[in-house]
Design a protein around this motif. Structure first.
Motif, PDB file in Angstrom:
ATOM      1  N   ILE A 240     -66.035 -47.895  -1.719  1.00  0.00           N
ATOM      2  CA  ILE A 240     -64.685 -47.455  -1.342  1.00  0.00           C
ATOM      3  C   ILE A 240     -63.657 -48.552  -1.595  1.00  0.00           C
ATOM      4  O   ILE A 240     -62.494 -48.260  -1.900  1.00  0.00           O
TER       5      ILE A 240
ATOM      6  N   LEU B  42     -59.720 -41.814   1.480  1.00  0.00           N
ATOM      7  CA  LEU B  42     -59.798 -43.093   2.203  1.00  0.00           C
ATOM      8  C   LEU B  42     -58.752 -43.221   3.303  1.00  0.00           C
ATOM      9  O   LEU B  42     -58.782 -44.202   4.059  1.00  0.00           O
TER      10      LEU B  42
ATOM     11  N   TRP C  96     -70.580 -43.316   7.398  1.00  0.00           N
ATOM     12  CA  TRP C  96     -69.353 -43.112   6.634  1.00  0.00           C
ATOM     13  C   TRP C  96     -68.118 -43.616   7.376  1.00  0.00           C
ATOM     14  O   TRP C  96     -67.350 -44.421   6.861  1.00  0.00           O
TER      15      TRP C  96
ATOM     16  N   LEU D   8     -65.654 -46.885   6.626  1.00  0.00           N
ATOM     17  CA  LEU D   8     -64.325 -46.450   6.225  1.00  0.00           C
ATOM     18  C   LEU D   8     -63.234 -47.027   7.120  1.00  0.00           C
ATOM     19  O   LEU D   8     -62.087 -47.165   6.685  1.00  0.00           O
TER      20      LEU D   8
ATOM     21  N   PHE E 232     -63.886 -51.561   6.437  1.00  0.00           N
ATOM     22  CA  PHE E 232     -62.839 -51.503   5.420  1.00  0.00           C
ATOM     23  C   PHE E 232     -61.651 -52.373   5.817  1.00  0.00           C
ATOM     24  O   PHE E 232     -61.093 -53.110   4.994  1.00  0.00           O
TER      25      PHE E 232
END
Length: 411
Positions: free
Chosen positions: A103, A137, A245, A249, A253
């Motif tokens: 990502i 995203l 996930w 994310l 992230f």
């Protein structure tokens, strides 16, 4: 390696490439193993080819496929980890790493190049991919980002109070000219483990996407995430969705995002009056190569074994995570992008930069670089420490919203 930028004012010490790049005529990169099977992996890890290395060609589509495969493989690893439990839960580490890597590449390369209409050089295709990545995203809306990035980050406002990067430093991270490097590190590391920081960051991401997207795009994003959530609940996979996930994310992230912000650009010094021209803009961006000098090949016996064991351990435990999770994609050669933002060679960023450097950087001052993530952050912190406090006064940014500040964390 200390000098001036293309004939301009001498570069300040905090901007200089560290001494010791060459030892006995051998550069840091050329000191590393040159075995055929390791040549390309080490080049991709460090961001720097060896002298005379044959270029390996990448395409934009190859980068996109790599990012999607990384996410897919990570999710598969996470599914097995939760299904088997026990020792298999250790698979969550590669799961999180691969998902985050994928990502971050979607954001740092594909979304970025789409904003420049330079992914495939096809306006509709680039815009469609950019909008999909923004929705997936939950980042700044594609249209708003495209406009602000080009106007405020790549033009005359670069590293001024108009630049979102500067705004994020001063108001979100609350870093100031005159602060010591240690205080800056303490503040940033404190934010990285702060639930309040991550919650605020996530809320700002949602607001930024909603504000910068059309009604149709917002409806599509709600449908996308809603269908994923509904499917996970129906398949009794809510825990999988949350752990494999949503965690990469959001929290992971945002940690990667913040560390990346801290190496993007150095600040101009207070006495740097000429803020125009290629020499000035080149002085604000360094390449960040990953790794360190290999042990002296003259070593023998136990000393050689110990030195090489330590070198390989640091490469795998320190430098590889920095490259794979923070300085993903072409961020190691971000200086090449700022010189040639519309270059069609962006997919071959490592070899394209090397070729430009070998050609003498026509029309530009020589490239500069730093080895290692932490030294690169130190260089940026030191540049802010000696920056003009009047120029970078956060009180002059009172009208900037928190939504805009967190949207500024990416390139």
């Amino acid at each position: 390696m200390i000098g001036s930028a293309g004939g301009g004012a001498p570069l300040p010490p905090v901007h200089d490439v560290p001494m010791g790049e060459h030892r006995d005529g051998v550069s840091v990169r050329d000191s590393m193993p040159r075995l055929g099977v390791l040549a390309l992996p080490l080049t991709l890890l460090t961001g720097k080819p060896t002298a005379g290395q044959r270029p390996f060609r990448f395409t934009p589509t190859a980068h996109l496929v790599n990012a999607l495969l990384s996410v897919g493989c990570g999710l598969v690893a996470g599914w097995f980890a939760l299904r088997w439990s026990g020792w298999a839960l250790l698979l969550l580490v590669p799961c999180w790493s691969m998902v985050l890597h994928g990502i971050r590449n979607l954001r740092m390369m594909m979304f970025h190049q789409c904003a420049h209409r330079n992914m495939w050089n096809r306006r509709r295709a680039d815009s469609a991919l950019g909008r999909f990545i923004a929705a997936l995203l939950v980042i700044q809306g594609f249209t708003a980002y495209s406009r602000e990035h080009v106007v405020d980050h790549h033009a005359v406002n670069h590293m001024t109070l108009r630049d979102p990067t500067v705004q994020a430093f001063l108001l979100t991270l609350r870093l100031r000219p005159g602060m010591s490097r240690r205080d800056m590190w303490r503040r940033v590391l404190g934010l990285l483990v702060s639930p309040r920081f991550h919650t605020t960051f996530l809320i700002a991401r949602v607001r930024s996407y909603a504000h910068g997207s059309s009604t149709r795009a917002r409806i599509g994003a709600v449908a996308l995430h809603g269908s994923v959530a509904a499917t996970a609940v129906a398949a009794d996979a809510a825990v999988f969705l949350l752990v494999c996930w949503l965690l990469p994310l959001t929290v992971f992230f945002q940690v990667s995002n913040t560390l990346r912000l801290c190496v993007k650009h150095t600040f101009p010094t207070a006495d740097q009056r000429d803020r125009r021209g290629r020499a000035y803009f080149a002085s604000l961006t360094n390449a960040i190569f990953i790794g360190e000098r290999a042990p002296d090949r003259a070593l023998r016996g136990p000393r050689a074994a110990a030195a090489w064991t330590r070198w390989w351990a640091r490469l795998l435990v320190v430098h590889f995570p920095a490259r794979y999770l923070v300085l993903t994609g072409d961020t190691v050669c971000h200086d090449f992008h700022h010189r040639f933002p519309m270059s069609r060679q962006w997919a071959d960023y490592i070899f394209a930069r090397e070729a430009d450097a070998a050609a003498g950087t026509p029309g530009w001052p020589p490239y500069r670089h730093v080895w290692g993530l932490v030294p690169a952050i130190d260089a940026v912190f030191d540049s802010l420490r000696v920056a003009d406090p009047a120029e970078y006064d956060p009180d002059r940014l009172a009208d900037v919203s928190s939504r805009e500040l967190f949207a500024a964390f990416d390139d």
